[in-house]
Design an enzyme around this catalytic site. Structure first.
Site, PDB file in Angstrom:
ATOM      1  N   THR B  44      60.902 -22.281-110.145  1.00 15.16           N
ATOM      2  CA  THR B  44      61.022 -20.915-110.660  1.00 15.16           C
ATOM      3  C   THR B  44      62.457 -20.616-111.089  1.00 15.16           C
ATOM      4  OG1 THR B  44      59.263 -20.290-109.150  1.00 15.16           O
ATOM      5  CG2 THR B  44      60.564 -18.491-110.071  1.00 15.16           C
ATOM      6  N   TYR B 131      59.870 -31.506-101.367  1.00 16.34           N
ATOM      7  CA  TYR B 131      59.218 -30.642-102.358  1.00 16.34           C
ATOM      8  C   TYR B 131      58.143 -31.471-103.075  1.00 16.34           C
ATOM      9  CZ  TYR B 131      59.204 -27.299-106.334  1.00 16.34           C
ATOM     10  OH  TYR B 131      58.880 -26.401-107.304  1.00 16.34           O
ATOM     11  N   LYS B 159      57.068 -28.907 -98.424  1.00 18.86           N
ATOM     12  CA  LYS B 159      56.457 -27.888 -99.283  1.00 18.86           C
ATOM     13  C   LYS B 159      55.237 -28.550 -99.902  1.00 18.86           C
ATOM     14  CE  LYS B 159      57.904 -25.027-103.300  1.00 18.86           C
ATOM     15  NZ  LYS B 159      56.837 -25.317-104.252  1.00 18.86           N
TER      16      LYS B 159
END
Lengths: 296, 296
Positions: B44, B131, B159
């Protein structure tokens, strides 16, 4: 320039930086063999793993040692501003053309990709080749988008993904694409294992990983196909089947890097981490191929 | 630190560079709302589109304005040497943790990914979150690889990609992963539309796109799930269904960027080209959501 054999050398690198001497040595082999163009900083040249400064340096070295052979430079980048900067750097360094792939992190829309090409073309005085390689960019062109982009000024070639190994299907694919693009925009095959098929099916160029390391062998395949001798081109290509099998298992970059190391043309390691050349049995297969394969 | 709501702000940018004031404004909203951590330079935050220098600058700005809320920094890069440099830069700038994705251009092997994590961990004093986002990295972790990496020193969280929206399947998935990793390594859900399900299924954290822009609303969902009120968490989440539908069509980044523009928190454009925020009907749907949705 975007016809015949475009040979893509490795960019030998270790964690201390680019091995400039080794890179120059690879370029000199290509210049001596008189390939039709030298394509630096393609996927085989690890462009996405290098800084903008390293990429400018590689371009300058290539132009300096190409002995007049046109140098085409990969200018792909995730951000449009970087691709523009790279295109400007490539031109300043004397590149004869550039190669642009729609590299992605966030999945791109067709409109975003079109605008990306348009923006880079606006900063170019040299011709551009559209680099269509969904395996690494994760973007798939529609034929309609190829048609739109091919109309942009400066666009002079499309590097198409591997075609079917089946000659009729390959021919049909190339004809379908050619019908959508302006006359004068060439089509080039990528995917070494189907290069002979692609050239025979009507491609104007071979964007070649093999040619970056073994230019004479790749030229032999190219010239056979260019003079219409499909059988000879295919037979010459089939001699490389042990390499093509390794490509399918490990990707062409790792195989060619391993071959370059085994031939003593670059030192080990020659790929940017996290990428690694082959080890163990796969490496032995490469070494065996040198003995039993192309040196026969 | 890798528990509760980790809120990921945009990095507002245009072709002239980062909009520092707008970025600081987003960070201040998160600090004021007292999210559990601020995750800058995630997907993001457009980390892959920024230079190493811009990423160091964003980290310093975030730490400076986070008012004591821990700042976690995305240090993903294609080349291992860049990921190491970014990890060092993040630490120097005062990051409390880092987030590392196995970004790829050439498809990576499991061994290459393991060595990449190992190399970065060796340069870290702060904890690391793995991630796992195959949609952007194009690398899919096996459970076995998650288990191996989770044993590395500094690894403190994973994540995980969106789980099934079906609660039992989600719970089974989280339990299976948890059985493979050391105690103390947390699991965090990503994919805003299934965050309530994921937290209820046993995730310790929500790595949240929504939370980067609407921290209070994301905190309400998080706190409801944390106190075991699955029904409330689910109901709060369902109010965002118009946004989730847009996520599925356009990706969360374009939707949240459009929402931020429509809310007047960032100027248009706020994404790095070639990426574009939504236009036309999709943009109208975002604007309608502001009126009819979360401001009720």
């Amino acid at each position: 320039m975007f016809t015949g054999l475009s040979a893509f050398p490795l960019t030998p690198i270790n964690e201390q930086g680019i091995r400039e001497d080794a890179f120059v040595g690879l370029v000199q082999r290509l210049a001596k063999a008189r390939v039709d163009s030298i394509g630096v900083l393609g996927s085989t040249g690890s462009y996405m793993y290098l800084s903008l400064e390293e990429r400018a340096r590689i371009t300058r070295l290539a132009v300096e040692h190409a002995e007049g052979v046109p140098v085409v430079v990969g200018v792909g980048a995730l951000a449009t501003r970087d691709a523009i900067r790279l295109a400007e750097d490539a031109q300043s360094a004397g590149a004869s053309g550039v190669l642009l792939a729609p590299v992605s992190y966030q999945a791109l829309t067709e409109e975003e990709v079109f605008e990306h090409y348009k923006a880079v073309c606006e900063h170019l005085d040299v011709p551009l080749c559209v680099y269509d390689n969904p395996g690494t960019t994760h973007f798939s062109f529609s034929d309609a988008l190829h048609g739109r982009i091919a109309e942009l000024p400066r666009v002079a070639s499309i590097k198409v993904p591997p075609v079917s190994a089946e000659p009729n299907a390959a021919e049909e694919r190339i004809a379908r694409l050619r019908a959508l693009i302006p006359e004068g925009v060439t089509l080039g095959i990528s995917g070494d294992p189907v290069a002979a098929v692609g050239l025979t099916a009507g491609c104007d160029a071979w964007y070649s990983v093999l040619g970056g390391l073994l230019p004479e062998q790749a030229l032999a395949i190219t010239r056979a196909a260019q003079r219409g001798d499909a059988r000879e081109a295919q037979q010459l290509s089939e001699a490389f089947e042990p390499l093509w099998a390794l490509y399918r298992e490990h990707g062409s970059l790792r195989v060619i890097a391993t071959l370059a190391e085994a031939m003593g043309l670059v030192r080990t390691p020659c790929l940017p981490l996290p990428l690694k050349a082959l080890e163990g049995q796969a490496r032995e297969r490469v070494e065996r191929f040198i003995v039993t394969g192309f040196t026969r």
